[in-house]
Design a protein around this motif. Structure first.
Motif, short mmCIF file in Angstrom:
data_model
loop_
_atom_site.label_atom_id
_atom_site.label_comp_id
_atom_site.label_asym_id
_atom_site.label_seq_id
_atom_site.Cartn_x
_atom_site.Cartn_y
_atom_site.Cartn_z
N ASP A 1 31.14 -38.74 27.80
CA ASP A 1 31.67 -37.38 27.76
C ASP A 1 32.92 -37.43 26.89
O ASP A 1 33.96 -37.98 27.30
N LEU A 2 32.84 -36.90 25.68
CA LEU A 2 33.94 -37.04 24.73
C LEU A 2 35.16 -36.23 25.14
O LEU A 2 36.28 -36.54 24.71
N ALA A 3 34.97 -35.21 25.95
CA ALA A 3 36.10 -34.40 26.41
C ALA A 3 36.95 -35.15 27.42
O ALA A 3 38.20 -35.14 27.36
N THR A 4 36.29 -35.83 28.35
CA THR A 4 37.03 -36.56 29.39
C THR A 4 37.18 -38.05 29.07
O THR A 4 37.90 -38.76 29.77
N ARG A 5 36.45 -38.50 28.02
CA ARG A 5 36.47 -39.91 27.61
C ARG A 5 36.02 -40.83 28.74
O ARG A 5 36.59 -41.89 28.99
N THR A 6 34.99 -40.41 29.44
CA THR A 6 34.42 -41.22 30.51
C THR A 6 32.92 -41.39 30.28
O THR A 6 32.26 -40.52 29.67
N VAL A 7 32.37 -42.50 30.77
CA VAL A 7 30.94 -42.75 30.65
C VAL A 7 30.19 -41.82 31.60
O VAL A 7 30.59 -41.64 32.76
#
Length: 288
Positions: free
Chosen positions: A95-101
């Motif tokens: 998730d590029l918005a939250t920078r989480t897998v």
């Protein structure tokens, strides 16, 4: 959370090198090395919905016979493959918005269409080779934890049979996708074991002005045999694609048009025709 220094985004939110955003790629992706070959594939498409390019990374997504397909140029060599595979995976699994897998991961189907030189006299110019295994001679993949995905018995056999100099690093062997193999196979394709070199000249045994560490390596690879599996061809991407694909959970397979035969010293009289035929073959198989 993945730090900004580890996964770099452009100001528009696209991933840094390949200049793509989520949703701009299909689940079925064709890799080519040469950016000029992208449109030689997409000219067959019914429609093209998206085009972008940054550096050598050109991407077009469109539809062929109702099938959504992305075609992308990776450039040459395992180092470029490291960039392309990691950034494509980030597009679908981070998730590029939250920078989480993401909790639910996506598996891409990646088919490389390339050109290669055959190491065997009975695999002639203008034929096609499907790589059941990729042999990495480049060391790039050794930066990752690969012991659980590598074919260690085949690696040991290669090291022994070629008397490999370990100062060059330990070769790795990774199997291609059985799922894609079944989807793309036919009786017109040779199956085999593809070597991936880290360079075009010395690493592939070519001598222009510089001497090389093992002048007999190509002949040793010609005679390599592991339970009936023999070396078929030599190029610069397959092993890296297979390794990163398997680590990241993607299906990867490499198809090569043979334009040179190192064993017989011959070169295709019309290499462009051979590549065009492989392109049409691959598109039709993916669209089935």
């Amino acid at each position: 959370m993945i730090a900004a220094s580890e996964l770099i985004l452009n100001p528009d939110g696209s991933v840094y090198h390949i200049n793509l955003k989520p949703g701009q790629i299909a689940n079925d992706i064709i890799f080519v090395g040469d950016q000029n070959r992208v449109e030689k594939i997409t000219k067959h498409f019914d429609s093209i919905e998206f085009t972008t390019q940054k550096r050598e990374f050109k991407t077009q997504t469109g539809t062929y016979k109702g099938k959504r397909i992305t075609v992308m140029s990776s450039g040459i060599g395992p180092d470029n493959i490291d960039i392309v595979m990691n950034e494509l995976d980030a597009l679908v699994n981070v998730d590029l918005a939250t920078r989480t897998v993401k909790n639910e991961l996506t598996s891409l189907n990646i088919v490389r269409i390339g050109t290669s030189g055959s190491l065997q006299a009975d695999i002639p110019c203008d034929s096609f080779v499907m790589s059941q295994y990729g042999l990495g001679l480049d060391n790039m993949l050794r930066s990752y934890l690969i012991d659980e995905i590598s074919e260690t018995e085949m690696e040991e056999a290669f090291i022994k049979q070629t008397n490999w100099d370990m100062r060059k690093g330990r070769p790795y062997v990774i199997a291609g996708s059985k799922t894609l193999e079944q989807r793309l196979e036919s009786d017109k394709i040779f199956k085999g074991f593809t070597g991936t070199a880290g360079g075009f000249y010395g690493p592939q045994g070519r001598v222009v002005r510089l001497g090389i560490q093992d002048p007999e390596l190509n002949s040793k690879m010609d005679s390599f045999n592991f339970n009936g599996t023999r070396m078929t061809n030599l190029e610069m991407e397959t092993g890296a694609i297979y390794g990163l694909g398997k680590l990241l959970g993607h299906n990867c397979l490499s198809l090569n048009a043979i334009i040179a035969n190192r064993a017989t010293g011959t070169f295709s009289e019309d290499p462009y025709k051979a590549v065009d035929e492989l392109i049409e073959y691959t598109l039709n198989k993916l669209a089935e």
